[in-house]
Design a protein around this motif. Structure first.
Motif, PDB file in Angstrom:
ATOM      1  N   PRO A 179      49.074  41.623   1.050  1.00 55.61           N
ATOM      2  CA  PRO A 179      49.419  40.214   0.141  1.00 55.61           C
ATOM      3  C   PRO A 179      48.496  40.412  -1.036  1.00 55.61           C
ATOM      4  O   PRO A 179      48.644  39.660  -1.934  1.00 55.61           O
ATOM      5  CB  PRO A 179      48.507  39.263   1.285  1.00 55.61           C
ATOM      6  CG  PRO A 179      48.088  40.289   2.344  1.00 55.61           C
ATOM      7  CD  PRO A 179      48.431  41.513   2.545  1.00 55.61           C
ATOM      8  N   TYR A 180      47.343  41.222  -1.183  1.00 51.27           N
ATOM      9  CA  TYR A 180      46.590  41.503  -2.322  1.00 51.27           C
ATOM     10  C   TYR A 180      46.919  42.874  -2.819  1.00 51.27           C
ATOM     11  O   TYR A 180      46.027  43.569  -2.998  1.00 51.27           O
ATOM     12  CB  TYR A 180      45.287  40.939  -2.150  1.00 51.27           C
ATOM     13  CG  TYR A 180      45.030  39.624  -1.444  1.00 51.27           C
ATOM     14  CD1 TYR A 180      45.261  38.457  -2.181  1.00 51.27           C
ATOM     15  CD2 TYR A 180      44.827  39.666   0.072  1.00 51.27           C
ATOM     16  CE1 TYR A 180      45.149  37.139  -1.397  1.00 51.27           C
ATOM     17  CE2 TYR A 180      44.747  38.442   0.393  1.00 51.27           C
ATOM     18  CZ  TYR A 180      44.879  37.204  -0.231  1.00 51.27           C
ATOM     19  OH  TYR A 180      44.648  36.021   0.450  1.00 51.27           O
ATOM     20  N   MET A 217      50.042  42.967  14.757  1.00 48.87           N
ATOM     21  CA  MET A 217      50.932  42.907  13.885  1.00 48.87           C
ATOM     22  C   MET A 217      52.051  43.822  14.309  1.00 48.87           C
ATOM     23  O   MET A 217      53.139  43.633  13.878  1.00 48.87           O
ATOM     24  CB  MET A 217      50.387  43.240  12.394  1.00 48.87           C
ATOM     25  CG  MET A 217      49.943  44.629  12.254  1.00 48.87           C
ATOM     26  SD  MET A 217      49.102  44.970  10.836  1.00 48.87           S
ATOM     27  CE  MET A 217      50.170  43.910   9.404  1.00 48.87           C
ATOM     28  N   THR A 235      44.599  54.092  12.136  1.00 48.00           N
ATOM     29  CA  THR A 235      42.887  54.376  12.017  1.00 48.00           C
ATOM     30  C   THR A 235      42.362  53.318  11.603  1.00 48.00           C
ATOM     31  O   THR A 235      40.947  53.435  11.129  1.00 48.00           O
ATOM     32  CB  THR A 235      42.739  55.661  10.851  1.00 48.00           C
ATOM     33  OG1 THR A 235      43.553  55.425   9.742  1.00 48.00           O
ATOM     34  CG2 THR A 235      43.581  56.917  11.503  1.00 48.00           C
ATOM     35  N   GLN A 299      36.735  58.529  14.876  1.00 50.29           N
ATOM     36  CA  GLN A 299      36.209  59.511  14.223  1.00 50.29           C
ATOM     37  C   GLN A 299      36.644  59.749  12.822  1.00 50.29           C
ATOM     38  O   GLN A 299      36.132  60.382  12.079  1.00 50.29           O
ATOM     39  CB  GLN A 299      36.084  61.025  14.944  1.00 50.29           C
ATOM     40  CG  GLN A 299      37.394  61.673  14.788  1.00 50.29           C
ATOM     41  CD  GLN A 299      37.345  62.856  15.557  1.00 50.29           C
ATOM     42  OE1 GLN A 299      37.462  63.183  16.825  1.00 50.29           O
ATOM     43  NE2 GLN A 299      36.998  64.087  14.637  1.00 50.29           N
ATOM     44  N   PHE A 301      35.888  58.210  10.284  1.00 48.26           N
ATOM     45  CA  PHE A 301      34.597  58.147   9.224  1.00 48.26           C
ATOM     46  C   PHE A 301      33.721  59.301   9.330  1.00 48.26           C
ATOM     47  O   PHE A 301      32.806  59.169   8.561  1.00 48.26           O
ATOM     48  CB  PHE A 301      33.883  56.742   9.548  1.00 48.26           C
ATOM     49  CG  PHE A 301      32.853  56.710  10.912  1.00 48.26           C
ATOM     50  CD1 PHE A 301      33.590  56.866  12.140  1.00 48.26           C
ATOM     51  CD2 PHE A 301      31.614  57.164  10.975  1.00 48.26           C
ATOM     52  CE1 PHE A 301      32.900  56.824  13.191  1.00 48.26           C
ATOM     53  CE2 PHE A 301      30.644  57.183  11.932  1.00 48.26           C
ATOM     54  CZ  PHE A 301      31.402  57.237  13.049  1.00 48.26           C
TER      55      PHE A 301
HETATM   56  P1  NAI Z   1      39.657  47.219   2.198  1.00 47.90           P
HETATM   57  O1  NAI Z   1      39.290  45.965   2.152  1.00 47.90           O
HETATM   58  O2  NAI Z   1      39.494  48.281   0.901  1.00 47.90           O
HETATM   59  O3  NAI Z   1      41.320  47.083   2.244  1.00 47.90           O
HETATM   60  C1  NAI Z   1      41.957  46.250   3.147  1.00 47.90           C
HETATM   61  C2  NAI Z   1      43.643  45.905   2.651  1.00 47.90           C
HETATM   62  O4  NAI Z   1      44.289  45.352   3.522  1.00 47.90           O
HETATM   63  C3  NAI Z   1      43.082  44.932   1.563  1.00 47.90           C
HETATM   64  O5  NAI Z   1      43.753  45.524   0.236  1.00 47.90           O
HETATM   65  C4  NAI Z   1      43.822  43.730   1.938  1.00 47.90           C
HETATM   66  O6  NAI Z   1      44.358  42.841   1.178  1.00 47.90           O
HETATM   67  C5  NAI Z   1      44.529  44.340   2.953  1.00 47.90           C
HETATM   68  N1  NAI Z   1      45.457  43.084   4.028  1.00 47.90           N
HETATM   69  C6  NAI Z   1      44.868  42.022   4.367  1.00 47.90           C
HETATM   70  N2  NAI Z   1      45.828  41.576   5.226  1.00 47.90           N
HETATM   71  C7  NAI Z   1      46.863  42.174   5.323  1.00 47.90           C
HETATM   72  C8  NAI Z   1      47.983  42.252   6.048  1.00 47.90           C
HETATM   73  N3  NAI Z   1      48.214  41.158   6.771  1.00 47.90           N
HETATM   74  N4  NAI Z   1      48.971  43.100   5.560  1.00 47.90           N
HETATM   75  C9  NAI Z   1      48.640  44.107   5.055  1.00 47.90           C
HETATM   76  N5  NAI Z   1      47.551  44.283   4.422  1.00 47.90           N
HETATM   77  C10 NAI Z   1      46.600  43.446   4.618  1.00 47.90           C
HETATM   78  O7  NAI Z   1      39.386  47.880   3.104  1.00 47.90           O
HETATM   79  P2  NAI Z   1      39.434  49.715   3.421  1.00 47.90           P
HETATM   80  O8  NAI Z   1      38.147  50.366   3.194  1.00 47.90           O
HETATM   81  O9  NAI Z   1      40.579  50.194   3.089  1.00 47.90           O
HETATM   82  O10 NAI Z   1      39.450  49.633   5.171  1.00 47.90           O
HETATM   83  C11 NAI Z   1      40.576  49.377   6.015  1.00 47.90           C
HETATM   84  C12 NAI Z   1      40.129  49.186   7.238  1.00 47.90           C
HETATM   85  O11 NAI Z   1      39.670  50.549   8.005  1.00 47.90           O
HETATM   86  C13 NAI Z   1      38.959  48.358   7.727  1.00 47.90           C
HETATM   87  O12 NAI Z   1      39.073  47.037   8.069  1.00 47.90           O
HETATM   88  C14 NAI Z   1      38.336  49.149   9.067  1.00 47.90           C
HETATM   89  O13 NAI Z   1      38.773  48.150  10.021  1.00 47.90           O
HETATM   90  C15 NAI Z   1      39.116  50.470   8.836  1.00 47.90           C
HETATM   91  N6  NAI Z   1      38.048  51.440   8.921  1.00 47.90           N
HETATM   92  C16 NAI Z   1      38.242  52.534   9.940  1.00 47.90           C
HETATM   93  C17 NAI Z   1      37.349  53.530  10.008  1.00 47.90           C
HETATM   94  C18 NAI Z   1      37.569  54.757  11.308  1.00 47.90           C
HETATM   95  O14 NAI Z   1      36.632  55.449  11.177  1.00 47.90           O
HETATM   96  N7  NAI Z   1      38.657  54.930  11.954  1.00 47.90           N
HETATM   97  C19 NAI Z   1      36.447  53.744   9.163  1.00 47.90           C
HETATM   98  C20 NAI Z   1      36.221  52.766   8.087  1.00 47.90           C
HETATM   99  C21 NAI Z   1      37.011  51.545   8.132  1.00 47.90           C
END
Ligand code: NAI
Length: 334
Positions: A179-180, A217, A235, A299, A301
């Motif tokens: 959405p952004y 979703m 992930t 894992q 991260f």
């Molecule tokens: P970010 O905040 O940079 O990006 C998230 C994006 O999702 C934003 O651009 C936002 O506009 C978008 N978004 C919001 N609602 C949405 C929707 N309905 N449909 C599609 N996109 C939508 O966050 P980042 O750093 O990219 O992290 C993403 C996710 O990854 C985190 O929320 C976290 O849950 C997960 N994560 C998992 C890790 C792991 O070890 N597996 C480690 C770090 C983060």
């Protein structure tokens, strides 16, 4: 200043201890490590602490936050990016300082996403075990060439963008839905609505945060929109997927394969050695029976670079709290 760590693992201790001496006034900081998850049952361990340092599966609901506040804790330091486990309203009401680590190494998670995709696609996990047993047969190891395939990135934030860059490097056509949308995505692929992304992608990779609007979703409503036989990769956070619906889609062959590093009920399982226990999660155990499902225990991260960055940013957030300064990593801004 005493900081009580919850859900701490030996690697947390290593990276936080290593970074402590280089912090301002490090002599005034005491770190206490608890391996227990923070919950109403364990919150008592925070008695005497000024701050708690928590991770993805610690419970930060209103009763826990109220108990923390009652013990004199005034700062919550999240050593992760997501904060879906936090009751924002309660934190605000109690006037707590809450800060997170918004980005430590988006590339670490993006690279891991590719590791999952290629393991599942080329069956390297099965090949590894086979060759060790002296079985050099290729039967059952057939994969697909990624070059030319279409990949859908749901959430084109930091991790989604880094993942899109890698897929682009493989010669894939990249679609995005957000959405952004990030302007930088325009160089990598095309933004589309979710139904189009699901219909056209050979691989769908989830990178958006877990919120009420994104919970499940991927569900029995959206799975039929996916290209038959496509791969689904998560992930981000387990709650983005309705696991029961995904199991049905795997059984009907609508979904071709599934790679997940996160699972909706992961707090009962992940980050612990449960190898001698009977795991009484029938949905998880059903997932384990599919040859085309790959599950790892959160894992994405987990690289040295990311852990170093997590410790550095968490100490920076602590410094903001100690000095009563505005913190750019606060989750309660506005
Ligand atoms: P970010 O905040 O940079 O990006 C998230 C994006 O999702 C934003 O651009 C936002 O506009 C978008 N978004 C919001 N609602 C949405 C929707 N309905 N449909 C599609 N996109 C939508 O966050 P980042 O750093 O990219 O992290 C993403 C996710 O990854 C985190 O929320 C976290 O849950 C997960 N994560 C998992 C890790 C792991 O070890 N597996 C480690 C770090 C983060």
């Amino acid at each position: 200043m005493k900081i009580a760590f919850f859900a701490s693992q030996p690697y947390d201790r290593r990276f936080f201890d290593e970074a402590l001496p280089s912090q301002p006034d490090s002599a005034g900081i005491e770190l206490v490590y608890h391996s227990a998850l923070l919950s109403q049952e364990t919150v008592v361990l925070a008695q005497g602490a000024d701050a708690v340092c928590v991770f993805v599966n610690d419970v930060l609901d209103a009763p826990v936050l109220e108990a923390l506040h009652g013990y004199g804790v005034r700062a919550i330091l999240l050593r992760c990016a997501g904060y879906n486990n936090l009751d924002l309203e309660a934190a605000k009401r109690l006037g707590l300082f809450v800060a997170r680590v918004p980005a430590y190494s988006p590339e670490a998670v993006a690279e891991y996403t590719l590791a999952l995709v290629q393991t599942l696609n080329r069956h390297t996990h099965r090949a590894y075990a086979r060759v060790r047993e002296g079985n050099f047969s290729l039967d059952g190891l057939l994969g697909a060439t990624l070059f030319g395939k279409t990949v859908g990135i749901v959430g084109t934030g930091k991790i989604g963008l880094a993942t899109a860059r890698i897929f682009k490097g493989f010669g894939c056509t990249v679609l995005g839905h957000d959405p952004y949308p990030a302007p930088a995505f325009a160089q990598l692929g095309t933004m589309v609505e979710l139904p189009q992304l699901l219909a056209e992608s050979d691989i769908v990779s989830l990178h958006c945060p877990l919120m009420e609007s994104t919970r499940h979703m991927i569900s029995e409503e959206t799975l039929p929109l996916m290209k038959k036989g496509a791969m689904l990769v998560n992930t981000s956070r387990g709650g983005l997927i309705d696991t029961g619906a995904v199991i049905e889609a795997l059984k009907s062959r609508q979904l071709g394969s599934l790679a997940i590093d996160v699972y909706e009920q992961e707090s009962n399982l992940f980050f612990q050695d449960r190898s001698s226990d009977i795991i009484d999660d029938d949905i998880f155990q059903r997932l384990m029976t599919f040859p085309n499902v790959l599950v790892t225990g959160h894992q994405g991260f987990f690289t040295s670079e990311a852990l170093r960055e997590i410790a550095a940013i968490t100490y920076h957030n602590l410094q903001c709290f100690r000095q009563g300064k505005q913190c750019e990593n606060s989750v309660l801004a506005g």
